[in-house]
Design an enzyme around this catalytic site. Structure first.
Site, PDB file in Angstrom:
ATOM      1  CB  VAL A  16      -0.941  -0.213   1.166  1.00 41.11           C
ATOM      2  CG1 VAL A  16      -1.870   1.355   1.239  1.00 41.11           C
ATOM      3  CG2 VAL A  16      -1.889  -1.256   1.108  1.00 41.11           C
ATOM      4  NE  ARG A  90     -10.968  -4.419   4.566  1.00 42.60           N
ATOM      5  CZ  ARG A  90     -12.183  -4.670   3.918  1.00 42.60           C
ATOM      6  NH1 ARG A  90     -13.263  -4.721   4.451  1.00 42.60           N
ATOM      7  NH2 ARG A  90     -11.905  -4.693   2.737  1.00 42.60           N
ATOM      8  CG  ASP A 125     -13.993   2.549   9.757  1.00 36.09           C
ATOM      9  OD1 ASP A 125     -14.147   3.520   9.078  1.00 36.09           O
ATOM     10  OD2 ASP A 125     -14.262   1.486   9.179  1.00 36.09           O
ATOM     11  CG  HIS A 177     -12.562  -0.353   4.563  1.00 36.43           C
ATOM     12  ND1 HIS A 177     -13.121  -0.614   3.344  1.00 36.43           N
ATOM     13  CD2 HIS A 177     -11.144  -0.803   4.760  1.00 36.43           C
ATOM     14  CE1 HIS A 177     -12.082  -1.052   2.419  1.00 36.43           C
ATOM     15  NE2 HIS A 177     -11.060  -1.337   3.522  1.00 36.43           N
ATOM     16  CB  THR A 232      -6.124  -4.276  -1.978  1.00 30.25           C
ATOM     17  OG1 THR A 232      -5.874  -3.929  -0.506  1.00 30.25           O
ATOM     18  CG2 THR A 232      -7.019  -5.681  -2.013  1.00 30.25           C
TER      19      THR A 232
END
Length: 315
Positions: A16, A90, A125, A177, A232
């Site tokens: 990322v 997550r 979050d 999320h 990702t």
């Protein structure tokens, strides 16, 4: 003529962080990027590799390595360090996220930093909330990528059904999320026309379009990528660059980000994905959408999931 260099630090130089740096460089968003990594060798290698882009892009970005102690004059600190979740939930990496971020944020604040924290690490979050509490900064200076990437995924999916350019689709995913997120169908439109009106007026043409299935695909999109390639990176890296540019350019662009709620949507002391006006000060204002009764229930449930997890943090 602008005299002050726009400086960004990226903490975490894995998939990322490096993708974010690559996007920042290619879009000429800032003047300087400081990479901070657990491994100095890896951070140096990433900086060196990225510096070799400069001959092929319109403008030069200075890129170098540093530490959390060097953040006193940084405008935005991007947090992308963390442990990747091995499942679609997550929240499972919450404990590790706290152990990683608490000393990082404390060290960054001790440097004299008074800029904006932009979190991408999962659970984003919860990480955004803990950064806000640990840093002591005003809530406008702490935000996360939140449901910006989920909103983008929703638009991309819808663009394939209609078909139109994804940028002609407007709408947001709200809440966590994660598993409890939901698209706000009452505010999704295509070319300015509400999607619910389109479906009502053209039932035969769009009979194949299942909103529940699209919501599920949106939620599972990250896992679809992770289960096949192990991470990702490009989408979230570009989302970080997009938010960073909006901050540095004082764009007043509305983006769905992780934000600390203080009465908005009848929620307080919780961090969730909502639309926000992004400016040089971070979050200028949260946009409160008029939700349907069902959407209010979905948002309240999502906040309850986040709040329950927040209660497990030793803050």
């Amino acid at each position: 003529m602008r005299s002050k260099a726009r400086k960004v630090a990226i903490v975490g130089v894995g998939h990322v962080g490096s993708s974010c740096a690559y996007s920042l460089i290619n879009q000429s968003i800032c003047d300087e990027i400081m990479l901070i990594g657990r491994s100095q060798d890896r951070a140096y290698a990433q900086a060196l590799d990225l510096s070799h882009c400069m001959d092929f892009i319109p403008s030069r970005t200075r890129i170098y390595t540093g530490t959390c102690d060097d953040c006193s004059d940084i405008d935005i600190v991007i947090l992308s360090a963390g442990v990747t979740s091995k499942s679609n939930n997550r929240l499972g990496v919450l404990d590790s996220a706290y152990e990683i971020h608490k000393p990082l944020v404390e060290q960054i604040m001790a440097s004299g930093f008074n800029g904006i924290f932009l979190a991408a690490s999962n659970p984003v979050d919860l990480v955004t909330y803990m950064v806000w509490r640990i840093s002591g900064l005003p809530r406008n200076q702490v935000l996360g990528t939140g449901t910006s990437i989920d909103s983008s995924r929703l638009k991309t999916l819808l663009s394939e059904y209609f078909p139109v350019d994804p940028r002609s689709v407007q709408g947001y995913v709200l809440g966590e999320h994660g598993d409890s997120q939901f698209p706000v169908w009452s505010h999704v439109s295509v070319g300015g026309k509400p999607i619910l009106d389109i479906l009502a007026q053209h039932p035969k043409r769009f009979c194949h379009l299942d909103l529940d299935d699209i919501a599920l695909k949106t939620k599972n999109a990250g896992w679809e990528i992770y289960s096949r390639k192990g991470a990702t990176s490009f989408g979230i890296g570009n989302a970080l660059a997009y938010i960073t540019r909006s901050i540095l350019n004082d764009d007043h662009r509305i983006i769905a980000v992780s934000a600390i709620l203080d009465g908005e949507y009848s929620q307080s002391d919780v961090c969730a994905g909502v639309p926000a006006v992004i400016t040089r000060q971070g979050i200028h204002e949260l946009v409160e959408l008029n939700l349907t009764t069902k959407e209010k229930e979905q948002f309240n449930y999502s906040c309850s999931v986040i709040r329950e997890a927040t209660g497990r943090l030793p803050l």
